[in-house]
Motif scaffolding. Structure first.
Motif, PDB file in Angstrom:
ATOM      1  N   GLU A  72      32.310  48.554  53.143  1.00 28.09           N
ATOM      2  CA  GLU A  72      34.043  49.040  53.276  1.00 28.09           C
ATOM      3  C   GLU A  72      33.250  47.135  54.639  1.00 28.09           C
ATOM      4  O   GLU A  72      33.646  46.448  54.786  1.00 28.09           O
ATOM      5  CB  GLU A  72      34.559  49.838  55.079  1.00 28.09           C
ATOM      6  N   MET A  73      31.988  48.001  55.548  1.00 36.19           N
ATOM      7  CA  MET A  73      31.565  46.386  56.162  1.00 36.19           C
ATOM      8  C   MET A  73      30.883  45.581  55.172  1.00 36.19           C
ATOM      9  O   MET A  73      31.562  43.685  55.503  1.00 36.19           O
ATOM     10  CB  MET A  73      30.801  47.200  56.846  1.00 36.19           C
ATOM     11  N   GLU A  74      30.836  45.996  54.340  1.00 34.99           N
ATOM     12  CA  GLU A  74      30.525  44.537  52.941  1.00 34.99           C
ATOM     13  C   GLU A  74      32.102  43.758  53.051  1.00 34.99           C
ATOM     14  O   GLU A  74      32.583  42.863  52.685  1.00 34.99           O
ATOM     15  CB  GLU A  74      30.274  44.783  51.247  1.00 34.99           C
ATOM     16  N   ALA A  75      33.042  44.386  52.628  1.00 35.05           N
ATOM     17  CA  ALA A  75      34.485  44.474  52.390  1.00 35.05           C
ATOM     18  C   ALA A  75      34.558  43.575  53.033  1.00 35.05           C
ATOM     19  O   ALA A  75      35.453  42.139  53.404  1.00 35.05           O
ATOM     20  CB  ALA A  75      34.984  45.228  51.856  1.00 35.05           C
ATOM     21  N   ARG A  76      34.905  43.441  54.270  1.00 29.04           N
ATOM     22  CA  ARG A  76      35.049  42.596  55.251  1.00 29.04           C
ATOM     23  C   ARG A  76      34.484  41.190  56.184  1.00 29.04           C
ATOM     24  O   ARG A  76      34.513  40.800  57.113  1.00 29.04           O
ATOM     25  CB  ARG A  76      35.264  44.163  56.981  1.00 29.04           C
ATOM     26  N   GLY A  77      33.145  41.534  55.679  1.00 31.99           N
ATOM     27  CA  GLY A  77      32.608  40.152  55.539  1.00 31.99           C
ATOM     28  C   GLY A  77      31.328  40.689  56.422  1.00 31.99           C
ATOM     29  O   GLY A  77      31.130  39.335  57.170  1.00 31.99           O
ATOM     30  N   LEU A  88      28.314  41.566  56.105  1.00 28.42           N
ATOM     31  CA  LEU A  88      26.921  41.843  56.225  1.00 28.42           C
ATOM     32  C   LEU A  88      26.920  40.361  54.812  1.00 28.42           C
ATOM     33  O   LEU A  88      27.832  40.143  54.036  1.00 28.42           O
ATOM     34  CB  LEU A  88      27.172  43.349  54.912  1.00 28.42           C
ATOM     35  N   PRO A  89      25.522  39.829  54.940  1.00 31.10           N
ATOM     36  CA  PRO A  89      24.682  40.263  55.714  1.00 31.10           C
ATOM     37  C   PRO A  89      25.214  39.670  57.200  1.00 31.10           C
ATOM     38  O   PRO A  89      25.515  39.314  56.990  1.00 31.10           O
ATOM     39  CB  PRO A  89      23.556  39.662  54.875  1.00 31.10           C
ATOM     40  N   LEU A  90      23.973  40.969  58.014  1.00 33.71           N
ATOM     41  CA  LEU A  90      24.806  39.724  59.534  1.00 33.71           C
ATOM     42  C   LEU A  90      23.722  38.647  59.905  1.00 33.71           C
ATOM     43  O   LEU A  90      22.824  37.845  59.048  1.00 33.71           O
ATOM     44  CB  LEU A  90      22.930  41.216  59.578  1.00 33.71           C
ATOM     45  N   ARG A 145      21.451  47.465  65.707  1.00 37.33           N
ATOM     46  CA  ARG A 145      21.526  45.660  66.010  1.00 37.33           C
ATOM     47  C   ARG A 145      22.459  45.623  66.800  1.00 37.33           C
ATOM     48  O   ARG A 145      22.866  44.449  67.610  1.00 37.33           O
ATOM     49  CB  ARG A 145      21.084  45.547  64.943  1.00 37.33           C
ATOM     50  N   ARG A 146      23.375  45.894  65.437  1.00 39.76           N
ATOM     51  CA  ARG A 146      25.543  45.511  66.339  1.00 39.76           C
ATOM     52  C   ARG A 146      26.323  46.423  66.098  1.00 39.76           C
ATOM     53  O   ARG A 146      25.808  48.161  65.668  1.00 39.76           O
ATOM     54  CB  ARG A 146      25.713  44.324  65.132  1.00 39.76           C
ATOM     55  N   VAL A 147      26.869  47.125  66.501  1.00 37.67           N
ATOM     56  CA  VAL A 147      28.190  48.129  67.057  1.00 37.67           C
ATOM     57  C   VAL A 147      29.717  46.909  66.706  1.00 37.67           C
ATOM     58  O   VAL A 147      29.728  46.117  67.131  1.00 37.67           O
ATOM     59  CB  VAL A 147      28.778  48.945  68.510  1.00 37.67           C
ATOM     60  N   ALA A 198      29.726  56.057  62.839  1.00 38.11           N
ATOM     61  CA  ALA A 198      28.486  56.336  61.664  1.00 38.11           C
ATOM     62  C   ALA A 198      27.785  55.228  61.565  1.00 38.11           C
ATOM     63  O   ALA A 198      28.166  53.673  61.721  1.00 38.11           O
ATOM     64  CB  ALA A 198      29.330  56.158  60.172  1.00 38.11           C
ATOM     65  N   VAL A 199      26.245  55.560  61.982  1.00 37.64           N
ATOM     66  CA  VAL A 199      25.321  54.518  61.192  1.00 37.64           C
ATOM     67  C   VAL A 199      25.044  54.303  60.216  1.00 37.64           C
ATOM     68  O   VAL A 199      24.162  55.476  59.471  1.00 37.64           O
ATOM     69  CB  VAL A 199      24.193  55.105  61.994  1.00 37.64           C
ATOM     70  N   VAL A 200      24.614  52.788  59.722  1.00 36.42           N
ATOM     71  CA  VAL A 200      23.961  53.173  58.696  1.00 36.42           C
ATOM     72  C   VAL A 200      22.887  51.710  58.756  1.00 36.42           C
ATOM     73  O   VAL A 200      23.138  50.987  59.752  1.00 36.42           O
ATOM     74  CB  VAL A 200      24.976  52.415  57.294  1.00 36.42           C
ATOM     75  N   GLY A 201      21.364  51.713  58.677  1.00 33.67           N
ATOM     76  CA  GLY A 201      21.012  51.248  57.583  1.00 33.67           C
ATOM     77  C   GLY A 201      20.780  49.968  57.060  1.00 33.67           C
ATOM     78  O   GLY A 201      21.685  49.686  55.758  1.00 33.67           O
ATOM     79  N   VAL A 202      20.624  48.766  57.281  1.00 39.01           N
ATOM     80  CA  VAL A 202      21.265  47.413  56.407  1.00 39.01           C
ATOM     81  C   VAL A 202      20.013  46.584  56.376  1.00 39.01           C
ATOM     82  O   VAL A 202      19.206  46.492  57.109  1.00 39.01           O
ATOM     83  CB  VAL A 202      22.277  46.943  57.072  1.00 39.01           C
ATOM     84  N   PRO A 203      20.039  45.658  55.542  1.00 42.73           N
ATOM     85  CA  PRO A 203      18.784  44.448  55.123  1.00 42.73           C
ATOM     86  C   PRO A 203      18.719  43.954  56.748  1.00 42.73           C
ATOM     87  O   PRO A 203      19.578  43.779  56.635  1.00 42.73           O
ATOM     88  CB  PRO A 203      18.410  43.949  53.866  1.00 42.73           C
ATOM     89  N   ASP A 204      17.233  42.923  56.872  1.00 47.49           N
ATOM     90  CA  ASP A 204      16.994  42.663  57.555  1.00 47.49           C
ATOM     91  C   ASP A 204      15.445  42.258  57.177  1.00 47.49           C
ATOM     92  O   ASP A 204      14.893  43.020  56.938  1.00 47.49           O
ATOM     93  CB  ASP A 204      16.770  43.303  58.928  1.00 47.49           C
ATOM     94  N   ARG A 205      15.896  40.752  57.063  1.00 46.37           N
ATOM     95  CA  ARG A 205      14.826  40.355  56.684  1.00 46.37           C
ATOM     96  C   ARG A 205      13.309  39.993  57.531  1.00 46.37           C
ATOM     97  O   ARG A 205      11.585  39.742  56.904  1.00 46.37           O
ATOM     98  CB  ARG A 205      14.850  38.005  57.079  1.00 46.37           C
ATOM     99  N   HIS A 206      12.974  40.257  59.070  1.00 49.39           N
ATOM    100  CA  HIS A 206      11.789  40.585  59.993  1.00 49.39           C
ATOM    101  C   HIS A 206      11.216  42.229  59.489  1.00 49.39           C
ATOM    102  O   HIS A 206      10.246  42.349  59.421  1.00 49.39           O
ATOM    103  CB  HIS A 206      12.216  40.573  61.338  1.00 49.39           C
TER     104      HIS A 206
END
Length: 533
Positions: A523-528, A530-532, A499-501, A454-462
């Motif tokens: 789930e990514m947030e729950a596992r800590g 995010l943020p990258l 950016r990451r896998v 599963a590929v998701v988009g997450v916030p990135d400053r740049h």
């Protein structure tokens, strides 16, 4: 209202309960349903659903009333379905994976007047009773410490009572099909008797042509949703339905039943089909009787498609549709499922328009775009639902110029084959460029040792947003992040590169068995994660 001939316009249609009545009259002693060691003929199944309808009527349930049903797969949910139809009431089935607060919300949103609840969910019964103090009937499916009666007692009490099938018009609601609610609260899509009669006919025409009482169907998905619609088609033709005996999906038992009952069709989703064909039992049992293995709910990745074809042959059927169109948008029949890559295989296509359905790819203003151009998928035809119940805002957003807006993005080729590129809500923008996760996922699955992604988009400053891939390696395999990213480099534009896998043992799934980007992100947030960093 009169027609062009001057005669009154009649919108009377057959109540869906008429399908069961006709089949029970024509095939009274033919097997209708098997569940473990239990068997019901069409005569017995109709008698039980009619008796239940009589008892519901005696408790004040009638035309237009909503009957909420929270039940695991079994004969009871099907008996409740046809009892509700018979009264002209509205079936409101829930997914048994929903928690009590979620079911209470569905009860309130639908305005339910009766609740049939499986005995193992007392907290759900309590939550609904508290949310709807004016509930006319709370009954348990099985012995329980709640409710005023059991479903079996209601059937016994109604046995032998007359309960005629209620008259129905085309737009009379028969089913509130709640959306999965991946964004915001679930909405009740109103399905009607006239619409559903078209859907049943269309399913038989496009998905399972030639189905008769000589066929048998294996139930491997929740009857509260797509599998319940599929069951209606079997009722219409008199084909038996065989239920898995356990509460959990068991691939080995499924293949045993395929052989024992000479199963010819089944409805499933890509995840379950993948589990079926990858289980060793597929090679241990005779499945030559299969003619149509139908999958829907999500596109099937090409590598998984190829594997299923190698195991089963050309028997898989894909259809694309939403609850709001009850599956009736496209079909990709067995003959067009090619194991070999090439133009004839229609790689990535979910098929062509279903019989009687019109599809259009539209731009942001609702204008049709040229073949090969991406846009939102719009659909029109008799399978489109009547709208969302008591939700004018959602209706206004979902219809434009007479077209239902699916929210899915895709393009159509010159021959009318549709290609889905993703959900509009799944798309993310990286450095000003649109990225559609589906395209990235298809490529990642070609890398050795990966079972799911599963590929998701997450916030990135740049860049604004960047992609993150979550993979599930195949058993016994390991996939290094650096190796996968190196393999992807040069195979796709750099802005599409994750950016990451991250490698997980499993991807989270909704109560409907779907992998949703919302749940992956949570789930990514729950596992800590995010943020990258």
């Amino acid at each position: 209202m009169t027609s062009m001939t001057g005669l009154p316009v009649s919108q009377r249609v057959m109540n869906l309960a008429g399908f069961l009545a006709q089949t029970a009259r024509r095939l009274p002693d033919h097997l209708a349903l098997a569940w473990g060691e239990r068997r019901w003929t069409w005569r017995e199944f109709e008698r039980r659903s009619t008796a239940l309808a009589a008892s519901l009527a005696a408790r004040g349930i009638g035309k237009g009333d909503r009957v909420l049903v929270h039940a695991r797969n079994g004969n009871e949910i099907l008996e409740a379905m046809f009892a509700t139809f018979r009264l002209g009431a509205v079936l409101v089935p829930t997914n048994v994976r929903l928690v009590s607060e979620e079911v209470a919300y569905l009860a309130e949103a639908s305005g339910a007047t009766a609740f049939l609840c499986h005995s193992v969910f007392p907290e759900h019964a309590a939550a609904v009773a508290a949310a709807l103090p004016g509930l006319r009937l709370l009954a348990s499916i099985g012995e329980a410490g709640f409710g005023t009666a059991t479903l079996e007692a209601l059937i016994e009490a109604g046995a032998g009572r007359a309960c005629p099938i209620a008259d129905a018009e085309y737009d009379d609601p028969c089913w509130f099909f709640f959306t999965s609610g991946t964004t915001g609260r679930p909405k009740a899509a109103v399905l009607t008797h006239g619409q559903m009669a078209f859907v049943i006919t269309n399913h038989l025409c496009d998905l399972m042509p030639g189905t008769t009482e000589q066929d048998a169907s294996l139930v491997v998905a929740p009857l509260s949703h797509g599998a319940g619609i599929h069951f209606l088609t079997q009722v219409a033709r008199g084909a038996a339905s065989i239920l898995l005996p356990g509460e959990r999906f068991d691939a080995a038992e499924a293949w045993r039943l395929v052989e024992a009952h000479r199963i010819s069709n089944m409805f499933t989703v890509p995840t379950i089909l993948k589990m079926l064909v990858e289980h060793p039992a597929v090679d241990a049992h005779d499945h030559a009787s299969l003619r149509y293995v139908i999958y829907a709910g999500a596109p099937m990745y090409r590598e998984d498609q190829k594997f299923a074809l190698r195991k089963l042959g050309k028997v898989i059927v894909q259809y694309f549709g939403l609850g709001e169109v009850t599956g009736n948008i496209t079909v990709l029949p067995p003959a067009l499922h090619g194991e070999e890559d090439g133009p004839a295989a229609r790689i990535g296509s979910c098929g062509f328009a279903r019989t009687g359905i019109e599809i259009q790819i539209q731009d942001e203003e609702g204008r049709e775009v040229a073949p090969g151009t991406q846009g939102e998928i719009g659909v029109a035809g008799p399978a489109v639902f009547a709208g969302y119940y008591n939700n004018p805002e959602a209706n206004a957003k979902s219809f434009r110029h007479g077209w239902f807006r699916t929210g899915d993005l895709g393009h159509m080729d010159e021959q009318g084959f549709l290609y889905i590129t993703g959900r509009a809500s799944d798309m993310y923008i990286s450095g000003g460029s649109n990225v559609y996760p589906r395209e990235v996922e298809e490529l990642i699955l070609q890398y050795p040792g990966i079972a799911e992604v599963a590929v998701v988009g997450v916030p990135d400053r740049h860049w604004g947003e960047v992609g993150v891939a979550v993979i599930v390696p195949r058993p016994g395999e390991s996939v290094a992040e650096e190796a996968l990213l190196g393999w992807l480099d040069g195979r796709m534009a750099r802005y599409k590169m994750p950016r990451r896998v991250f490698a997980w043992d499993a991807l989270p799934r909704s109560g409907y068995g779907k992998i949703t980007k919302k749940m992956v992100r949570e789930e990514m947030e729950a596992r800590g994660l995010l943020p990258l960093a």
